[in-house]
Design a protein around this motif. Structure first.
Motif, mmCIF file in Angstrom:
data_model
loop_
_atom_site.group_PDB
_atom_site.id
_atom_site.type_symbol
_atom_site.label_atom_id
_atom_site.label_comp_id
_atom_site.label_asym_id
_atom_site.label_seq_id
_atom_site.Cartn_x
_atom_site.Cartn_y
_atom_site.Cartn_z
ATOM 1 N N ASP A 294 -21.729 30.875 28.322
ATOM 2 C CA ASP A 294 -21.208 30.365 29.582
ATOM 3 C C ASP A 294 -21.890 29.058 29.962
ATOM 4 O O ASP A 294 -23.109 28.930 29.866
ATOM 5 N N ASP B 233 -16.421 30.473 31.064
ATOM 6 C CA ASP B 233 -16.327 31.196 29.806
ATOM 7 C C ASP B 233 -16.224 30.246 28.611
ATOM 8 O O ASP B 233 -15.847 29.082 28.756
ATOM 9 N N THR B 234 -16.499 30.778 27.448
ATOM 10 C CA THR B 234 -16.465 29.978 26.217
ATOM 11 C C THR B 234 -15.088 29.901 25.568
ATOM 12 O O THR B 234 -14.841 28.991 24.781
ATOM 13 N N THR B 235 -14.197 30.843 25.870
ATOM 14 C CA THR B 235 -12.917 30.882 25.157
ATOM 15 C C THR B 235 -11.703 30.739 26.052
ATOM 16 O O THR B 235 -10.641 30.353 25.583
ATOM 17 N N THR B 236 -11.826 31.065 27.331
ATOM 18 C CA THR B 236 -10.701 30.980 28.255
ATOM 19 C C THR B 236 -10.913 29.800 29.192
ATOM 20 O O THR B 236 -11.973 29.687 29.805
ATOM 21 N N GLN B 237 -9.920 28.928 29.265
ATOM 22 C CA GLN B 237 -10.037 27.813 30.208
ATOM 23 C C GLN B 237 -9.977 28.370 31.630
ATOM 24 O O GLN B 237 -9.019 29.048 31.986
ATOM 25 N N GLU B 238 -11.011 28.102 32.398
ATOM 26 C CA GLU B 238 -11.116 28.614 33.762
ATOM 27 C C GLU B 238 -11.192 27.445 34.737
ATOM 28 O O GLU B 238 -11.632 26.350 34.376
ATOM 29 N N ASN C 286 -12.276 22.187 35.645
ATOM 30 C CA ASN C 286 -12.190 23.209 34.611
ATOM 31 C C ASN C 286 -13.183 22.923 33.496
ATOM 32 O O ASN C 286 -13.690 21.806 33.377
ATOM 33 N N THR D 44 -13.024 22.557 29.664
ATOM 34 C CA THR D 44 -11.954 22.264 28.721
ATOM 35 C C THR D 44 -12.326 22.838 27.358
ATOM 36 O O THR D 44 -12.731 22.116 26.437
ATOM 37 N N VAL D 45 -12.193 24.163 27.215
ATOM 38 C CA VAL D 45 -12.663 24.847 26.006
ATOM 39 C C VAL D 45 -11.870 24.478 24.749
ATOM 40 O O VAL D 45 -12.375 24.643 23.641
ATOM 41 N N THR E 69 -6.143 32.966 39.417
ATOM 42 C CA THR E 69 -5.727 33.023 38.023
ATOM 43 C C THR E 69 -6.703 32.191 37.205
ATOM 44 O O THR E 69 -6.809 30.992 37.410
ATOM 45 N N ASN E 70 -7.412 32.830 36.286
ATOM 46 C CA ASN E 70 -8.374 32.156 35.397
ATOM 47 C C ASN E 70 -9.467 31.418 36.159
ATOM 48 O O ASN E 70 -9.721 30.240 35.913
#
Length: 169
Positions: A151, A40-45, A138, A140-141, A17-18
């Protein structure tokens, strides 16, 4: 004293998940290859890795230093790290401690960047000698300092632990 351990991005597992994607980059001239985890730039992964702590670990806090790059762009990136210890016969579905962050700025695309050391990270659970610690990292976006619009390519981290013995005997 403080010991530094290199944890390569190739040994980290993207969360189902993410999770970030794996990136493979070959440099143009000398064909140097790098594997990265591309956040990614917008989704916390998130990615995770496990490390069995040495007996000489003092059971205290740890810190981390992210090593990363980006293919283009400008701005800052913020990485966070949290951990939880498990012992023999402990449940595996356990809550991580509070993540601490390291913020860095992209200076030159496709160059290695070393962020500053994070604040002290308290390992959740009840750490004991030789415990398995699961770490979760992670991007932290949502942090105001994370302004890099491409990225962030994590190459790995330096994990800093404190030991209180010269060996693990």
């Amino acid at each position: 004293g403080v010991k530094e351990v290199w944890i390569d991005a190739a040994s980290m597992i993207p969360r189902i998940t993410n999770g970030p994607s794996r990136g493979f980059t070959e440099q143009a001239t000398n064909k140097d290859n790098r594997e990265s985890l591309d956040f990614d730039t917008t989704t916390q992964e998130f990615v995770q890795f496990k490390w069995r702590m040495p007996k000489s670990w003092n059971l205290g806090t740890v810190t981390f230093i992210p090593i990363w790059t980006a293919a283009s762009g400008s701005g800052g990136v913020v990485f966070g790290l949290a951990g939880v210890a498990t012992s023999n016969n402990d449940a595996l579905d356990v809550a991580f401690g509070t993540a601490q962050t390291s913020s860095d700025t992209l200076l030159t695309a496709s160059y290695e960047h070393e962020g500053p050391a994070s604040a002290a990270i308290t390992i959740a659970g009840t750490p004991a000698a030789s415990d398995m610690v699961t770490f979760q990292l992670n991007r932290t976006v949502a942090d105001a300092g994370d302004t890099l619009a491409v990225d962030a390519k994590l190459l790995g981290i330096i994990l800093q632990i404190t030991t209180n013995a010269t060996n693990d005997a």
